[in-house]
Motif scaffolding. Sequence first.
Motif, mmCIF file in Angstrom:
data_model
loop_
_atom_site.group_PDB
_atom_site.id
_atom_site.type_symbol
_atom_site.label_atom_id
_atom_site.label_comp_id
_atom_site.label_asym_id
_atom_site.label_seq_id
_atom_site.Cartn_x
_atom_site.Cartn_y
_atom_site.Cartn_z
ATOM 1 N N LEU A 1 0.818 -1.216 0.000
ATOM 2 C CA LEU A 1 0.000 0.000 0.000
ATOM 3 C C LEU A 1 0.852 1.268 0.000
ATOM 4 C CD1 LEU A 1 -2.887 -0.914 2.482
ATOM 5 C CD2 LEU A 1 -3.035 -0.687 -0.009
ATOM 6 N N LEU A 2 2.062 1.201 0.541
ATOM 7 C CA LEU A 2 2.931 2.372 0.518
ATOM 8 C C LEU A 2 3.234 2.800 -0.917
ATOM 9 C CD1 LEU A 2 5.442 1.477 3.367
ATOM 10 C CD2 LEU A 2 3.801 3.361 3.378
ATOM 11 N N GLY A 3 3.363 1.824 -1.800
ATOM 12 C CA GLY A 3 3.533 2.150 -3.205
ATOM 13 C C GLY A 3 2.219 2.463 -3.889
ATOM 14 N N SER A 4 1.178 1.723 -3.549
ATOM 15 C CA SER A 4 -0.108 1.883 -4.232
ATOM 16 C C SER A 4 -0.787 3.215 -3.897
ATOM 17 C CB SER A 4 -1.042 0.723 -3.881
ATOM 18 O OG SER A 4 -0.551 -0.480 -4.403
ATOM 19 N N VAL A 5 -0.781 3.600 -2.617
ATOM 20 C CA VAL A 5 -1.412 4.862 -2.225
ATOM 21 C C VAL A 5 -0.662 6.045 -2.824
ATOM 22 C CG1 VAL A 5 -1.890 6.377 -0.263
ATOM 23 C CG2 VAL A 5 -2.475 3.962 -0.143
ATOM 24 N N ILE B 1 9.729 18.444 0.880
ATOM 25 C CA ILE B 1 9.407 18.633 2.301
ATOM 26 C C ILE B 1 8.697 17.400 2.849
ATOM 27 C CG2 ILE B 1 8.013 19.991 3.913
ATOM 28 C CD1 ILE B 1 8.559 22.424 2.059
ATOM 29 N N ALA B 2 7.781 16.834 2.054
ATOM 30 C CA ALA B 2 7.067 15.637 2.504
ATOM 31 C C ALA B 2 8.014 14.448 2.669
ATOM 32 C CB ALA B 2 5.955 15.286 1.518
ATOM 33 N N THR B 3 9.029 14.357 1.815
ATOM 34 C CA THR B 3 10.019 13.282 1.956
ATOM 35 C C THR B 3 10.774 13.419 3.262
ATOM 36 O OG1 THR B 3 10.276 13.071 -0.449
ATOM 37 C CG2 THR B 3 12.056 12.211 0.926
ATOM 38 N N LEU B 4 11.169 14.633 3.588
ATOM 39 C CA LEU B 4 11.840 14.877 4.869
ATOM 40 C C LEU B 4 10.957 14.454 6.035
ATOM 41 C CD1 LEU B 4 13.423 18.391 4.227
ATOM 42 C CD2 LEU B 4 14.697 16.349 4.876
ATOM 43 N N GLY C 1 0.029 8.359 4.956
ATOM 44 C CA GLY C 1 -0.511 9.671 4.606
ATOM 45 C C GLY C 1 0.545 10.605 4.055
ATOM 46 N N ILE C 2 1.730 10.595 4.643
ATOM 47 C CA ILE C 2 2.808 11.483 4.183
ATOM 48 C C ILE C 2 3.260 11.085 2.781
ATOM 49 C CG2 ILE C 2 5.168 12.251 4.618
ATOM 50 C CD1 ILE C 2 4.598 11.863 7.604
ATOM 51 N N ALA D 1 7.656 9.959 10.815
ATOM 52 C CA ALA D 1 6.383 9.255 11.046
ATOM 53 C C ALA D 1 6.506 8.288 12.218
ATOM 54 C CB ALA D 1 5.959 8.515 9.787
ATOM 55 N N GLN D 2 5.504 8.305 13.096
ATOM 56 C CA GLN D 2 5.511 7.454 14.283
ATOM 57 C C GLN D 2 4.518 6.304 14.200
ATOM 58 O OE1 GLN D 2 7.792 7.797 16.816
ATOM 59 N NE2 GLN D 2 8.642 9.267 15.347
ATOM 60 N N SER D 3 3.794 6.201 13.098
ATOM 61 C CA SER D 3 2.887 5.078 12.896
ATOM 62 C C SER D 3 2.802 4.782 11.412
ATOM 63 C CB SER D 3 1.490 5.391 13.439
ATOM 64 O OG SER D 3 0.823 6.328 12.614
ATOM 65 N N PHE D 4 2.358 3.589 11.061
ATOM 66 C CA PHE D 4 2.248 3.206 9.659
ATOM 67 C C PHE D 4 1.224 4.076 8.934
ATOM 68 C CE2 PHE D 4 0.453 0.660 6.191
ATOM 69 C CZ PHE D 4 1.606 0.390 5.470
ATOM 70 N N LYS D 5 0.109 4.394 9.566
ATOM 71 C CA LYS D 5 -0.918 5.226 8.931
ATOM 72 C C LYS D 5 -0.396 6.623 8.625
ATOM 73 C CE LYS D 5 -5.015 2.872 10.756
ATOM 74 N NZ LYS D 5 -6.238 3.010 11.592
#
Length: 407
Positions: free
Chosen positions: A50-54, A88-91, A104-105, A96-100
């Motif tokens: 899903l990290l790739g699909s989303v 900025i989003a890559t940074l 989102g990022i 991130a502290q959770s998978f969700k």
Amino acid sequence: MPDRFSRSQKTLLTVLFFINFFNYLDRQVIFPLFHNIQLSFHVDDFQLGLLGSVFMLVHSLTSLPFGLLADRFDRRKIIAVGVGIWSIATLVSGLAQSFKVLLGIRSVVGLGEAAYAPAATAMISDNFPAHRRATVQGIFNIGMFLGGTIGAMVGGLIAYYYHDWRLAFLLVGIPGIVLAIWATRLQDQRTNLPESKLSLASLRHNWPFIWVLIGSVLVTFAGGGFVTWGVEFIRRYEGYNLRDSALILGLVFMAAGILGVYFGSLLADWLHTKSSSGRSFLVGWSLILAAPLVFAGLTFGQGFFVYFFFGTMLISFYHGPVTAIIHEVVPRHLWASAFALYLLVSHLLGDSLAPAVIGRISDQVNLRVALQFSTVLIFLSGLAFLTVGFLLRPGQDGNQDDPERHS
């Protein structure tokens, strides 16, 4: 880069090349980190996919609005905003502290990257002569292969030596901010044409373009599956550790991709001087020949990297000519919009689905079978591009109003 290009042309292509490099570096760095992310958040293969699909879902859905904007407004500003957002989003991905939250990022990274390709490819075609179109688009796309493969290698090395997937995002996000500023200073020789009554909706009757979309969906699905799961396949089936899997596959992808894009683009432009179908036929036959090579590499343990090298090289013949083909079969004032529609359809139905679908098949059967399925799609994609070639009329070019600009 050919010496007869002007200084402004060389600067434009160089800057867009490096933006494309970091575009794909930021995009692909996450995949070698899958194992570490899985350990951190306790997720299965489908969730990892899903990290790739989303990412690709958001990217594809927002490409079309950005393409429409690029056909009407300053393309440099659109590029700069997009590069800034994804960098900025890559940074922030590293925080991130959770998978969700990470999911989102990564969708925001997809939003930023969606702004880039439609504007950039239209700028390139607008600022270079038509008979060199596949070549310059190919040079631009070499940045994709370099960035994507180096991103995978960097991600794998950081995961292996530091066991910290967050560090990878913090490192690769910085350069894009500088490039965003640089993009606003480029010279864009946009051609202003009389207002046309043709709209994006007119493309639904454009059968060569429709077959380009069909072929692109198929090969993009297959490519998305290989990029997402390639390192993990080597780790599971070829007996390499994570570091060596990322390095070896990265080097194979980079070398084969660069050779394929560069020589495929040169050959496509040469064949185009012989026939208006030359570029399409080259793409079609290269994909048909690539399919059994990749299948053999996935099936037989010995010779995996040899089969995969030549298969990847032939698949990479696609990348330079496809933009030139699109710009041949659609009117100039729809270049960015049509390319955005191509991104929307190919990514929405292609590599946005591939990571999760391949992950699901892997969960149900195994990863080898899942990736073997993708080789059938490569073969069918080749047939689709042969169809494009048969549909093209002699001398057809969506840019017949184009003088040989800066030739």
